[in-house]
Scaffold this active site. Structure first.
Site, PDB file in Angstrom:
ATOM      1  N   LYS A 265      17.910  25.111 -26.410  1.00  0.00           N
ATOM      2  CA  LYS A 265      19.153  24.672 -25.760  1.00  0.00           C
ATOM      3  C   LYS A 265      20.244  24.476 -26.805  1.00  0.00           C
ATOM      4  CE  LYS A 265      21.135  20.594 -23.501  1.00  0.00           C
ATOM      5  NZ  LYS A 265      20.858  19.210 -23.045  1.00  0.00           N
ATOM      6  N   LYS A 277      30.038  11.573 -18.873  1.00  0.00           N
ATOM      7  CA  LYS A 277      29.207  10.535 -19.466  1.00  0.00           C
ATOM      8  C   LYS A 277      30.032   9.287 -19.774  1.00  0.00           C
ATOM      9  CE  LYS A 277      26.131  13.729 -21.948  1.00  0.00           C
ATOM     10  NZ  LYS A 277      24.833  13.241 -21.477  1.00  0.00           N
ATOM     11  N   ASP A 288      23.628  17.874 -29.003  1.00  0.00           N
ATOM     12  CA  ASP A 288      22.938  18.387 -27.831  1.00  0.00           C
ATOM     13  C   ASP A 288      22.515  19.844 -28.009  1.00  0.00           C
ATOM     14  OD1 ASP A 288      21.835  17.733 -25.407  1.00  0.00           O
ATOM     15  OD2 ASP A 288      23.579  18.324 -24.231  1.00  0.00           O
ATOM     16  N   ASP A 347      25.762  16.773 -15.389  1.00  0.00           N
ATOM     17  CA  ASP A 347      25.230  16.370 -16.699  1.00  0.00           C
ATOM     18  C   ASP A 347      23.762  16.762 -16.849  1.00  0.00           C
ATOM     19  OD1 ASP A 347      25.382  15.321 -19.253  1.00  0.00           O
ATOM     20  OD2 ASP A 347      24.826  13.293 -18.613  1.00  0.00           O
ATOM     21  N   ARG A 351      19.119  22.295 -18.461  1.00  0.00           N
ATOM     22  CA  ARG A 351      18.107  23.069 -17.725  1.00  0.00           C
ATOM     23  C   ARG A 351      18.728  24.295 -17.050  1.00  0.00           C
ATOM     24  NH1 ARG A 351      16.720  17.839 -14.294  1.00  0.00           N
ATOM     25  NH2 ARG A 351      17.250  17.061 -16.378  1.00  0.00           N
TER      26      ARG A 351
END
Length: 496
Positions: A265, A277, A288, A347, A351
């Site tokens: 990712k 967020k 991230d 958020d 995935r």
């Protein structure tokens, strides 16, 4: 960092400092520590008798040489209980001692390798543990301060009469490769998002491919649209930087049809999208992309080690930002696989981009898959910063991945994927939805990704808790850890 091996007595070695070890249950010094203790007039023994040196794992005590030995300083580090010490505890102890040496401004150290460690373990593995301990423990994150006072440990001398030159050299080379790759992932993960955009991540990947002779393909937005990768494109829509899909391959076993697929990712900054967020901690969302960093760093090491295996790496990179073009809760996305995704929460974007990446890795020939992602905050609730969450659709394959993690010294814990959990990702209007409420949040992420792995043996590593640590400890420095890099390298080595 320069590494050498010597068999000369520890008390005659001339370095800025020497590192010796003491076990918890020992009432007196042993081995090389005893040699130094005697040279110092039993000052170490006095501190042991007084309870100031206990041998607790990672305990560091520094002494001056009082003009008794050529080395300027003695560092005594605790190993814990000798009967239970393993290479990973040994590695952490070395990291603590070497970090203390660096913080004192020492440029060179000698490490007196305990004989019982060499007798208990393979010599190459022992030396690799020493190298990883020093190079991971003394790593320092890049800063952009105009005046930076950076202390560096420049050379290390391993002292042992038992080690053979060939074993030492092999251990040094492997240790440096594993540590260098881990530290590279740390560097990438720690970079500010304005300095590591999706395009800049692509540039780093191209540098690695050129350096290691790896094949690379970069899918730009027009090609992604042509292929129907609308899952990745949907997440990237709110950002001006757009999306990229990086595909790298290493072919070390051309006669084999087995291909290890590594998927990482790569969200270089995650605002949370329209469901933004909270501001607290959002500065950390530059990390991230730690999954893609781990995969890229592992490919760097694989390209250097040249194992007898075939490895395919797929890294979707983008930002999850907010604009009038952003994807929305309630949207239905058509993915590359043909399956549709209902967006419940913007958020839960990781995935979604991994769905296209996993499907594309299968299309490109991956026969076994591992994805690495900072996927859920829920895994931190479950496992803290101490263990990576693991989920899989194949018992044999997950066992192999966990074995690689154990050899690498990275803690991973498998979570169940019972059929009853599937209700959380079941959608009324699409094939799958990307979020199903707070219960089993970490497992929901795994169940979603399993929909796209389908029958291909697959393992999901949720590194949201282990990608960073809040404080330094052992081989870890505060911040990015480079987690999963060494596991992926071990997996590629074993895959052949």
């Amino acid at each position: 960092m320069e590494w050498k091996l010597t068999r000369e007595p520890l008390a005659s070695v001339a370095t800025d400092g020497i590192i010796v070890f003491h076990s918890k249950e020992r009432e007196s010094t042993q081995g090389m520590a005893r040699e130094i203790d005697e040279a110092l007039g039993f000052r170490i023994s006095s501190l042991i008798a007084a309870g100031e040196i206990t041998g607790e794992l990672g305990e560091v005590t520094q002494l001056h040489n009082w003009g008794k030995i050529p080395s300027g300083r003695v560092i005594v580090v605790g190993l814990g209980e000798e009967t239970s010490i393993d290479l990973h505890q040994f590695k952490h102890a070395i990291a603590e001692a070497s970090r203390a040496a660096k913080q004192k401004g020492l440029k060179s150290v000698g490490i007196g390798c305990p004989s019982f460690i060499i007798e208990r373990y393979n010599s190459v593995d022992v030396v690799q543990a020493i190298v990883e301990g020093v190079e991971l423990g003394t790593y320092q994150h890049q800063t952009y301060q105009t005046v930076e006072k950076k202390k560096e440990l420049e050379s290390v001398l391993i002292i042992s009469p038992q080690l053979k030159d060939s074993a030492a050299q092999a251990g040094i080379e492997r240790g440096q490769i594993f540590a260098r790759a881990t530290n590279y992932a740390r560097f990438l993960s720690h970079e500010p998002a304005n300095l590591l955009t999706p395009q800049q991540f692509v540039d780093y990947a191209k540098q690695i491919a050129e350096k290691r002779g790896l094949e690379i393909e970069v899918l730009e937005e027009a090609r992604l649209e042509e292929l129907g990768m609308r899952a990745l494109l949907s997440v990237a829509r709110g950002s001006e930087t757009g999306a990229r899909m990086i595909v790298m391959s290493y072919q070390g076993a051309p006669e084999s049809r087995e291909v290890l697929g590594l998927v990482g990712k790569g969200v270089t900054f995650d605002s949370g999208g329209i469901q933004v967020k909270p501001w607290q901690g959002m500065n950390e969302m530059k990390e991230d992309m730690a999954g893609a960093a781990a995969v890229l760093a592992a490919m760097d090491a694989i390209g250097e080690l040249r194992p007898h295996s075939n490895v395919l790496a797929v890294m979707p990179v983008c930002e999850n930002m907010i604009s009038g073009q952003s994807y929305r809760p309630g949207d239905v996305i058509h993915s590359f696989s043909g399956k549709t995704i209902e967006v419940v929460h913007t958020d839960a974007e990781g995935r979604i981009i991994l769905a296209d990446a996993i499907s594309y890795a299968k299309r490109k020939g991956a026969t076994r898959l591992v994805d690495v992602a900072t996927l859920t905050g829920a895994v931190i609730v479950a496992l803290g910063h101490e263990a990576t969450g693991v989920m899989s659709n194949d018992e044999e394959w997950v066992s192999e991945v966990k074995t690689a993690a154990r050899i690498a010294g990275e803690r991973m814990w498998e979570l169940p994927m019972y059929k009853e959990f599937e209700t959380y990702v079941k959608s009324e209007i699409a094939d799958v939805k990307n979020e199903g409420g707070s219960p089993a949040g970490c497992i929901q992420g795994g169940l979603f990704l399993r929909e796209f792995a389908e029958e291909t043996p697959w393992v999901h590593l949720d590194i949201a808790g282990t990608a960073t640590v809040p404080r330094e400890s052992g081989i870890f420095v505060k911040g990015a850890t480079g987690v999963a890099v060494r596991t992926l390298i071990q997996l590629a080595v074993r895959f052949g």
